[in-house]
Enzyme design. Structure first.
Site, PDB file in Angstrom:
ATOM      1  N   CYS A  99       0.895  -1.219   0.049  1.00 41.65           N
ATOM      2  CA  CYS A  99       0.015  -0.148   0.218  1.00 41.65           C
ATOM      3  C   CYS A  99       0.794   1.434  -0.031  1.00 41.65           C
ATOM      4  O   CYS A  99       1.568   1.455  -1.326  1.00 41.65           O
ATOM      5  CB  CYS A  99      -1.014   0.017   1.102  1.00 41.65           C
ATOM      6  SG  CYS A  99      -2.292   1.150   1.016  1.00 41.65           S
ATOM      7  N   HIS A 198      -3.595  -5.996   1.993  1.00 39.90           N
ATOM      8  CA  HIS A 198      -3.249  -6.119   3.168  1.00 39.90           C
ATOM      9  C   HIS A 198      -3.689  -7.599   4.064  1.00 39.90           C
ATOM     10  O   HIS A 198      -4.552  -8.434   3.043  1.00 39.90           O
ATOM     11  CB  HIS A 198      -4.149  -5.133   4.403  1.00 39.90           C
ATOM     12  CG  HIS A 198      -3.534  -3.766   3.885  1.00 39.90           C
ATOM     13  ND1 HIS A 198      -2.382  -3.212   4.184  1.00 39.90           N
ATOM     14  CD2 HIS A 198      -4.592  -2.880   3.204  1.00 39.90           C
ATOM     15  CE1 HIS A 198      -2.333  -1.890   3.684  1.00 39.90           C
ATOM     16  NE2 HIS A 198      -3.410  -1.451   3.323  1.00 39.90           N
TER      17      HIS A 198
END
Length: 261
Positions: A99, A198
């Site tokens: 990310c 994630h």
């Protein structure tokens, strides 16, 4: 601080800045999968402002918010082309960037004031602020064949859109979710893996953990990952339900569409 001689060194970079989404667990997974095989491993946690060791084997960079992301990029030598992570990669280290970490490793991203901020330039990609809704939910990725791992699952939560240049290839094709915003997720170059997944991603996808490890320590013996296989099947079912017109997300979309009429 450096890893104990003989141990595989895993550096967790700036979890105080880039630890919003539990991505620090990726370092734990890497170390534990080595220990289960009888190999020594040590996680070295580097906090903001601490010197970054340049001789470790694997570096883990997680996700975070805009201001911490910009601070982390500056401390890692963004724009210089000669920071500690650059030298580690040149020395053969592998990197997992998730990310905000993915965006930091690119050539540029959006800073906290909304303007362009320099990245490290280790990945040929540019990240900008998306114009649509924030990408939140299950993300399923058909991995690049070169990774040689099963379908990847995870959770995404980001507002950025990432475009790859010719010097990087995607980590995979998006089957469900948003990813980079153009049908693919992440970026690959050499021993660097960037993704929006994630979960932490390596807990949900142990094959990817072994792929990173084997790139620096060589072939690894197989482990029993039955529990992870069950989790993957469950998450794939959830993602399919969200994408289906008959699923919860589909029902919400229909209700919203009716409300707008």
């Amino acid at each position: 601080m450096t890893a104990t001689p003989g141990a595989v060194g895993i550096v967790l970079l700036y979890p105080d800045l880039l630890g919003t989404y539990g991505d620090s667990g990726n370092a734990t997974i890497l170390a534990q999968r080595l220990r289960w095989r009888g190999r020594e491993a040590e996680v070295v946690t580097v906090l903001s402002g601490d010197p970054v060791p340049e001789s470790a084997d694997v570096y883990v960079v997680g996700g975070g918010e805009d201001l911490p992301q910009a601070l982390a990029a500056r401390q890692l030598g963004a724009g210089s082309g000669n920071g500690p992570l650059h030298r580690a990669v040149e020395g053969g280290a592998a990197v997992l960037a998730v990310c905000a970490g993915l965006q930091i490793l690119g050539t540029s991203f959006v800073g906290p004031d909304g303007t362009r901020a320099d990245g490290l330039g280790l990945l040929d990609c540019v990240s900008v602020q998306g114009r649509g809704r924030r990408a939140v939910g299950e993300l399923v990725v058909e991995p690049d064949p070169g990774l040689d791992v099963p379908v990847l699952t995870g959770y995404e939560n980001h507002g950025g859109v990432t475009t790859l240049g010719p010097g990087a290839r995607p980590a995979g094709r998006v089957r469900s979710g948003v990813g980079n915003g153009d049908g693919v997720d992440g970026a690959l170059h050499g021993r660097i893996v960037g993704t929006y997944l994630h979960g932490p991603v390596l807990a949900r996808n142990p094959g990817l953990a072994d792929r990173l490890l084997s790139s620096v320590v060589g072939p690894l013996e197989a482990l029993d990952d039955a529990d992870s296989d069950v989790l993957r099947a469950e998450r794939l079912a959830v993602a399919a339900s969200q994408a289906s017109p008959a699923g919860p997300a589909g029902r919400r979309r229909r209700l919203l569409a009716r409300a707008r009429r």
